[in-house]
Each structure stands twice: as structure tokens, then as C-alpha cells.
Design a protein around this motif. Structure first.
Motif, PDB file in Angstrom:
ATOM      1  N   ASP A  83      59.167  33.672  21.908  1.00  0.00           N
ATOM      2  CA  ASP A  83      57.459  33.911  21.286  1.00  0.00           C
ATOM      3  C   ASP A  83      56.492  33.531  22.479  1.00  0.00           C
ATOM      4  O   ASP A  83      57.139  33.176  23.655  1.00  0.00           O
ATOM      5  CB  ASP A  83      57.313  32.492  20.516  1.00  0.00           C
ATOM      6  N   LEU A 101      58.603  37.710  25.307  1.00  0.00           N
ATOM      7  CA  LEU A 101      58.946  39.024  25.306  1.00  0.00           C
ATOM      8  C   LEU A 101      57.975  39.674  26.435  1.00  0.00           C
ATOM      9  O   LEU A 101      58.458  40.610  27.046  1.00  0.00           O
ATOM     10  CB  LEU A 101      58.861  39.752  24.041  1.00  0.00           C
ATOM     11  N   SER A 102      56.755  39.632  26.239  1.00  0.00           N
ATOM     12  CA  SER A 102      55.727  40.254  26.845  1.00  0.00           C
ATOM     13  C   SER A 102      55.817  39.905  28.562  1.00  0.00           C
ATOM     14  O   SER A 102      55.425  40.924  29.376  1.00  0.00           O
ATOM     15  CB  SER A 102      54.500  39.916  26.828  1.00  0.00           C
ATOM     16  N   CYS A 125      62.557  33.564  17.702  1.00  0.00           N
ATOM     17  CA  CYS A 125      61.361  33.501  17.659  1.00  0.00           C
ATOM     18  C   CYS A 125      60.867  32.733  16.456  1.00  0.00           C
ATOM     19  O   CYS A 125      61.542  32.130  15.787  1.00  0.00           O
ATOM     20  CB  CYS A 125      60.497  35.135  17.527  1.00  0.00           C
ATOM     21  N   CYS A 130      59.049  37.823  12.462  1.00  0.00           N
ATOM     22  CA  CYS A 130      58.565  38.079  13.821  1.00  0.00           C
ATOM     23  C   CYS A 130      59.571  39.138  14.542  1.00  0.00           C
ATOM     24  O   CYS A 130      60.776  39.050  14.511  1.00  0.00           O
ATOM     25  CB  CYS A 130      58.134  36.906  14.697  1.00  0.00           C
ATOM     26  N   ALA A 132      59.936  39.757  17.771  1.00  0.00           N
ATOM     27  CA  ALA A 132      60.017  39.514  19.166  1.00  0.00           C
ATOM     28  C   ALA A 132      61.656  39.151  19.795  1.00  0.00           C
ATOM     29  O   ALA A 132      62.144  39.583  20.726  1.00  0.00           O
ATOM     30  CB  ALA A 132      59.184  38.441  19.611  1.00  0.00           C
ATOM     31  N   GLU A 136      63.636  41.415  22.079  1.00  0.00           N
ATOM     32  CA  GLU A 136      64.070  40.521  23.430  1.00  0.00           C
ATOM     33  C   GLU A 136      65.499  40.706  23.644  1.00  0.00           C
ATOM     34  O   GLU A 136      66.064  40.740  24.669  1.00  0.00           O
ATOM     35  CB  GLU A 136      63.442  39.182  23.537  1.00  0.00           C
TER      36      GLU A 136
ATOM     37  N   THR B  38      57.063  45.861  24.375  1.00  0.00           N
ATOM     38  CA  THR B  38      56.422  45.469  25.456  1.00  0.00           C
ATOM     39  C   THR B  38      55.127  45.921  25.886  1.00  0.00           C
ATOM     40  O   THR B  38      54.441  45.592  26.900  1.00  0.00           O
ATOM     41  CB  THR B  38      57.533  45.285  26.511  1.00  0.00           C
ATOM     42  N   ARG B  40      52.712  46.439  24.202  1.00  0.00           N
ATOM     43  CA  ARG B  40      51.684  45.780  23.545  1.00  0.00           C
ATOM     44  C   ARG B  40      50.337  46.759  23.301  1.00  0.00           C
ATOM     45  O   ARG B  40      49.193  46.714  23.692  1.00  0.00           O
ATOM     46  CB  ARG B  40      51.069  44.629  24.441  1.00  0.00           C
TER      47      ARG B  40
END
Lengths: 171, 156
Positions: A83, A101-102, A125, A130, A132, A136, B38, B40
Motif C-alpha cells: 500500500d 507499488l507505485s 495490501c 485492493c 496492489a 506487486e 504502475t 497510475r
């Protein structure tokens, strides 16, 4: 009218004809792609969360908390919170490491240097909805080459439920 | 001996790139989904899954037609549109400072290690943006060329 077709000059008629040809062919390609995607979906499962009880090849294994509790407690597995840092700060499983993840591409080299590609990673997460953790886990195993990546079924919410049930259970 | 003109060779090259991209995405749709997340882009989960399902087949169909040089105008339009979408997606990632793996072309299909320095550079968003912009421009050029050589009487 010499050199015209239905009131259009020859270049205009040719341009219109070319445009309609291009659009017709492109529409055919899009329809063919949609048909292939539909057939592909019918043959293969839709991408998404791995189902419990066995993961298709190439997908991270879905595990529940009881299965990995011992590994985490002994330090043999690394708990990874996928998260955002903000969500991590509001609550996470004790001992978990934040790896949003971002920020994965930026932080993965340091993460790999700390734990190595052979580390057992348990990614989670917030809750079952979710995406993510799954994304990931896939990225860690598929893109970055970590060899033992598992996904915690139900995420943080499932761990909270387990913890609450443990506190209420008679000893 | 039939020789391939430069524009035809470039068209085949664009087709091969699309087929390469499609193969990687079709073999590992989950990794493609992870890469998309990723970016977004703010798309809902259902839309992302639709992209994962349909986009590789669009790449495959247009790539194959470009490679065999059949229905080239339509294939060039679809390919050009795909490259514009790729350029916009990677361009916005670069502008927002997102350091991500573009997920466009799987170098492991060529026998290279996906964690090598070359693979990381090749798969970086800025490189992917430049690649998509160049290939998009190439499709536009080839489409213009198709238009110049277009004869309605010779087509169905």
C-alpha cells in the motif's frame, strides 16, 4: 464535368475512397482483435487475483496468515506492504516493510540488496479488493526475478480478523 | 530475386515490434496488468483488465498484417493509434516523474536477462516514449505514402 465523380474532383473522390478503405480495414482489425480476446478469455482465466488452493504457473501463491505466521515470526519470510506510505502509516502488520507499488521500480534495487532474490516474500495490501498486492507480487516475481513470492489472502483485513479471533478465543 | 524497398522494410520492422510486444503481453498478462497499474492512469480495474485482454490482440493483428503487407492502410492506422497511446502513457509517466518499467517489450524473449542494465534502460519510460513517438511517426509517414499510391480500382 470532366474528371469528377458525383460532383467531386478526382483527388477529392480518391481521398474519400482512401479514408473509407482505411477506416473499414481498421474496423476489421479491431473486430478481429476483440474476437481473439473473447476466445482467449474463454480458454484462459481472466487476469486477476489467484484463486486459493493453488496458483496457475507464473502466478504468486496465495497463502493465508496461519500458513505463514511461523515463517514471519522466525524471520524466515519478509512481510511486504504494497500500500501507499500514507496507508502504511495508518496501520500495518507488525514487522512489515513498506514497499508501495507505485515506488517499486525506484525502491526495488535497495530492497533486493537488503534481502536478496532468494528471500521468501509475503506481499499484502489493505483488503481482498485492493489490487496492489497482486500486482506487486507479480512484478517482484515476473519482472524483478524474486524466486519465492507469495500473496497474503485477504491482506491486512484478514490479518486483523485473525488477530481479533485469537484474542477472543478461550485459552 | 525480390528486394524489399526501404519503406516496406520499415513497415515490416514496425510489424515485428508490435508482434514482439503482443507476445510478451499474451504470455504474461498478469505482469502486463501489474505494469499498467504502475502507470497510475486512473482507470478503473475493469478498464485495466479490458486493456490487458484486447490490446495485445490489437498489436498482434496489426503487427501481423504489417509484416505480411496485407491491408496495410488499416493496419498502419491501428498501429499508429497504438503508438500514440503508448507515447501518451509513457510521456505522462515521464512528466509526472514516475520511474517505472514500461512493460512494452519483453527482452527475455530475445534471451536477455530482464534485470540487466540494458534491459532496464530499454524498458525505461523515457526510452519507451521516444520509441513510441518514432514508431508512431513512421506509421503516419507510411500511411501518407500508402495514400499517394492508392488506386481505388485495384481494391475491393
Amino acid at each position: 464535368m470532366g474528371g469528377s465523380t458525383i460532383g467531386l474532383t478526382e483527388p477529392q473522390a480518391m481521398t474519400g475512397s482512401f479514408a473509407s478503405t482505411v477506416l473499414r480495414e481498421a474496423a476489421g482489425i479491431v473486430l478481429a482483435a476483440l474476437a481473439m480476446a473473447w476466445i482467449h478469455t474463454a480458454v484462459n482465466p481472466v487476469p486477476g487475483h489467484a484463486s486459493a488452493g493453488g496458483a496457475p504457473s507464473g502466478q504468486p501463491r496465495l497463502v493465508d496468515w496461519r500458513e505463514i505466521e511461523g515463517l514471519v515470526a522466525s524471520g524466515a519470510a519478509v512481510l511486504v506492504d504494497a500500500d501507499t506510505a500514507t496507508l502504511f502509516a495508518t496501520g500495518h502488520i507488525p514487522g512489515a516493510e513498506s514497499l508501495p507499488l507505485s515506488e517499486l521500480p525506484r525502491r526495488e534495487p535497495a530492497f533486493r540488496a537488503r534481502h536478496g532474490l532468494s528471500a521468501t516474500l509475503i506481499v499484502y495490501c489493505a483488503d481482498p479488493s485492493c489490487p496492489a498486492a497482486h500486482a506487486e507480487a507479480l512484478a517482484l516475481s515476473g519482472t524483478y526475478g524474486f524466486r519465492d513470492v507469495r500473496e497474503l489472502a485477504g491482506g491486512h483485513a484478514a490479518w486483523r480478523a485473525e488477530a481479533a479471533a485469537g484474542e477472543e478465543a478461550p485459552r | 530475386v525480390r528486394t524489399l524497398s526501404l519503406p516496406s522494410a520499415l513497415q515490416c520492422a514496425a510489424g515485428l515490434v508490435l508482434l514482439w510486444g503482443a507476445l510478451g503481453k499474451l504470455l504474461a498478462p498478469q505482469v502486463f496488468l501489474a505494469d499498467l497499474i504502475t502507470y497510475r492512469l486512473g482507470l478503473p480495474d475493469g478498464a485495466l483488465r479490458l486493456v490487458v485482454l484486447v490490446l495485445p490482440w490489437l498489436e498482434a493483428a496489426s503487427g501481423l498484417l504489417l509484416l505480411v503487407r496485407r491491408h496495410a492502410p488499416g493496419a498502419l492506422l491501428v498501429a499508429g493509434a497504438l503508438f500514440v497511446i503508448f507515447a501518451v502513457a509513457t510521456g505522462q509517466a515521464v512528466l509526472r516523474g514516475l520511474d517505472l518499467s514500461c512493460g512494452c517489450l519483453d527482452v527475455s524473449l530475445l534471451g536477455m536477462r530482464s534485470d540487466s542494465a540494458f534491459a532496464r534502460l530499454f524498458d525505461s519510460a523515457p526510452m519507451a516514449f521516444v520509441r513510441a513517438a518514432v514508431l508512431g511517426s513512421l506509421c503516419a509517414f507510411l500511411l501518407t505514402r500508402e495514400k499517394r499510391g492508392f488506386h481505388p480500382d485495384t481494391r475491393g
